[in-house]
Design a protein around this motif. Structure first.
Motif, PDB file in Angstrom:
ATOM      1  N   ALA A 224       9.988  -1.163  -4.793  1.00 24.99           N
ATOM      2  CA  ALA A 224       9.935   0.244  -4.357  1.00 24.99           C
ATOM      3  C   ALA A 224       8.540   0.360  -3.271  1.00 24.99           C
ATOM      4  O   ALA A 224       7.866  -1.256  -2.903  1.00 24.99           O
ATOM      5  CB  ALA A 224       9.079   2.102  -4.945  1.00 24.99           C
ATOM      6  N   SER A 225       8.089   1.194  -2.346  1.00 22.54           N
ATOM      7  CA  SER A 225       7.513   0.791  -1.305  1.00 22.54           C
ATOM      8  C   SER A 225       6.320   0.895  -1.839  1.00 22.54           C
ATOM      9  O   SER A 225       6.153   1.543  -3.014  1.00 22.54           O
ATOM     10  CB  SER A 225       8.139   1.080  -0.197  1.00 22.54           C
ATOM     11  OG  SER A 225       9.193   1.004   0.658  1.00 22.54           O
ATOM     12  N   PHE A 226       5.193   0.496  -1.163  1.00 21.06           N
ATOM     13  CA  PHE A 226       3.892   0.825  -2.135  1.00 21.06           C
ATOM     14  C   PHE A 226       2.484   1.428  -0.921  1.00 21.06           C
ATOM     15  O   PHE A 226       2.676   0.687   0.160  1.00 21.06           O
ATOM     16  CB  PHE A 226       3.029   0.531  -2.923  1.00 21.06           C
ATOM     17  CG  PHE A 226       2.193  -0.895  -2.883  1.00 21.06           C
ATOM     18  CD1 PHE A 226       0.909  -1.157  -2.167  1.00 21.06           C
ATOM     19  CD2 PHE A 226       2.894  -2.284  -1.663  1.00 21.06           C
ATOM     20  CE1 PHE A 226      -0.222  -1.586  -2.025  1.00 21.06           C
ATOM     21  CE2 PHE A 226       1.965  -3.307  -1.424  1.00 21.06           C
ATOM     22  CZ  PHE A 226       0.649  -3.371  -1.832  1.00 21.06           C
ATOM     23  N   LEU A 227       2.678   1.940  -1.172  1.00 24.07           N
ATOM     24  CA  LEU A 227       1.032   3.005  -0.384  1.00 24.07           C
ATOM     25  C   LEU A 227      -0.288   2.607  -1.188  1.00 24.07           C
ATOM     26  O   LEU A 227      -0.621   3.486  -1.868  1.00 24.07           O
ATOM     27  CB  LEU A 227       1.355   4.455  -0.045  1.00 24.07           C
ATOM     28  CG  LEU A 227       0.646   4.821   1.311  1.00 24.07           C
ATOM     29  CD1 LEU A 227       0.548   3.714   2.551  1.00 24.07           C
ATOM     30  CD2 LEU A 227       1.988   6.050   1.967  1.00 24.07           C
ATOM     31  N   ASP A 228      -0.571   2.029   0.135  1.00 24.39           N
ATOM     32  CA  ASP A 228      -2.777   2.184  -0.587  1.00 24.39           C
ATOM     33  C   ASP A 228      -2.474   3.127   0.191  1.00 24.39           C
ATOM     34  O   ASP A 228      -3.933   2.948   1.881  1.00 24.39           O
ATOM     35  CB  ASP A 228      -2.826   0.363  -0.324  1.00 24.39           C
ATOM     36  CG  ASP A 228      -4.073   0.575  -0.527  1.00 24.39           C
ATOM     37  OD1 ASP A 228      -5.195   1.535  -0.630  1.00 24.39           O
ATOM     38  OD2 ASP A 228      -5.384  -0.864  -0.132  1.00 24.39           O
ATOM     39  N   THR A 229      -4.206   4.005   0.080  1.00 24.36           N
ATOM     40  CA  THR A 229      -4.119   4.636   0.399  1.00 24.36           C
ATOM     41  C   THR A 229      -5.546   5.094   0.961  1.00 24.36           C
ATOM     42  O   THR A 229      -5.987   5.286   1.936  1.00 24.36           O
ATOM     43  CB  THR A 229      -4.085   6.374   0.539  1.00 24.36           C
ATOM     44  OG1 THR A 229      -4.506   6.896  -0.859  1.00 24.36           O
ATOM     45  CG2 THR A 229      -2.649   7.098  -0.106  1.00 24.36           C
ATOM     46  N   GLY A 230      -6.125   3.929   0.477  1.00 25.70           N
ATOM     47  CA  GLY A 230      -7.382   3.809   0.782  1.00 25.70           C
ATOM     48  C   GLY A 230      -7.470   3.067   1.460  1.00 25.70           C
ATOM     49  O   GLY A 230      -8.829   2.605   2.740  1.00 25.70           O
ATOM     50  N   ALA A 231      -6.733   1.965   2.292  1.00 23.26           N
ATOM     51  CA  ALA A 231      -6.628   1.228   3.234  1.00 23.26           C
ATOM     52  C   ALA A 231      -6.872   2.235   4.288  1.00 23.26           C
ATOM     53  O   ALA A 231      -7.105   2.333   5.637  1.00 23.26           O
ATOM     54  CB  ALA A 231      -5.289   0.339   3.352  1.00 23.26           C
ATOM     55  N   MET A 232      -6.196   3.297   4.370  1.00 24.33           N
ATOM     56  CA  MET A 232      -6.445   4.412   5.303  1.00 24.33           C
ATOM     57  C   MET A 232      -7.305   4.528   5.960  1.00 24.33           C
ATOM     58  O   MET A 232      -7.647   4.814   7.533  1.00 24.33           O
ATOM     59  CB  MET A 232      -4.924   5.457   5.212  1.00 24.33           C
ATOM     60  CG  MET A 232      -3.519   4.768   5.170  1.00 24.33           C
ATOM     61  SD  MET A 232      -3.027   6.343   4.329  1.00 24.33           S
ATOM     62  CE  MET A 232      -2.107   7.113   5.609  1.00 24.33           C
TER      63      MET A 232
END
Ligand code: DC
Length: 224
Positions: free
Chosen positions: A26-34
């Motif tokens: 799956a893709s992963f998204l680190d929203t803290g990085a945003m």
């Protein structure tokens, strides 16, 4: 399929989101990085971090690119790779401004949903992924751990980068961030009502991954 992983700083969200995404292709998204990227861009522009409209302006006028390279999230602002700078203690401390700015949060949540629409499977981690960004997610996890254990993990990460803050300093910063994350009025840190809560204090990385995977498998079996 959308899997959310929320939890406080140092609870293991990023590591777990990355590993789980790898196991599930799956893709992963680190929203803290945003949140960190907008904070860094605002700091570089020298704007008043408590000015919500200016923070929103930073999101609208800069080009932020989030991609995954070698299983790690890589972030560019206006074409420049800032991945390493995002982890500095100053960016970490200042990220609470953008995290508590409602208009900026709304815009970032929109960007997160947009990211998800372009992926078949996604593991996304943050503070509000199961509660606000993806309330209808297929599976929601909430990771927690004792502040002392979280501080130890953060210290190991920081040491690897040559930062020698004491354990006390790190734990104090973590506890301050917990307080600000839990008490803000928008997107506060809290488990979704239907989240699976996992305390990672005494678990190894492999131990947590196994637990997450078995929950995902159980859920998939129930659905088929
Ligand atoms: O997970 P992290 O330490 O990289 O997060 C950086 C900051 O962004 C932290 O202050 C919490 C905030 N954040 C948030 O408010 N909502 C999210 N979904 C992710 C992070």
């Amino acid at each position: 399929m959308i899997i959310t992983i929320d939890g406080p700083a140092g609870s293991g969200k990023s590591t777990m989101a990355r590993l789980l995404a790898l196991k599930l292709s799956a893709s992963f998204l680190d929203t803290g990085a945003m949140y960190r990227a907008v904070t860094l861009a605002a700091m570089q522009a020298g704007i008043d971090l408590s000015d919500q409209d200016k923070l929103l302006g930073v999101i609208q006028t800069n080009k932020f690119e989030f991609s995954v390279i070698d299983d790690k999230m890589s972030i560019r602002i206006n074409g420049l790779d800032v991945t390493e700078q995002l982890r500095s203690p100053q960016v970490t401390a200042n990220s609470r401004y953008i995290a508590s700015a409602p208009k900026a949060r709304e815009k970032l949540v929109q960007m997160q949903r947009q990211f998800a629409t372009t992926r078949q499977k996604i593991v996304t981690e943050g503070r509000d992924q199961g509660t606000v960004a993806f309330p209808d997610a297929d599976i929601k996890f909430y990771l927690t751990a004792d502040p002392a254990a979280r501080a130890l993990r953060r210290q190991a990460e920081l040491r690897a980068k040559g930062d020698d803050q004491t354990l006390e300093q790190i734990q104090k910063a973590i506890e301050e961030r917990d307080k600000s994350d839990r008490n803000r009025t928008v997107g506060p840190l809290k488990p979704a009502d239907d989240a699976v809560i996992i305390d990672t204090t005494d678990l190894s990385i492999d131990g947590v991954v196994e637990k997450l995977l078995s929950c995902v498998k159980e859920k998939c079996l129930k659905e088929n």
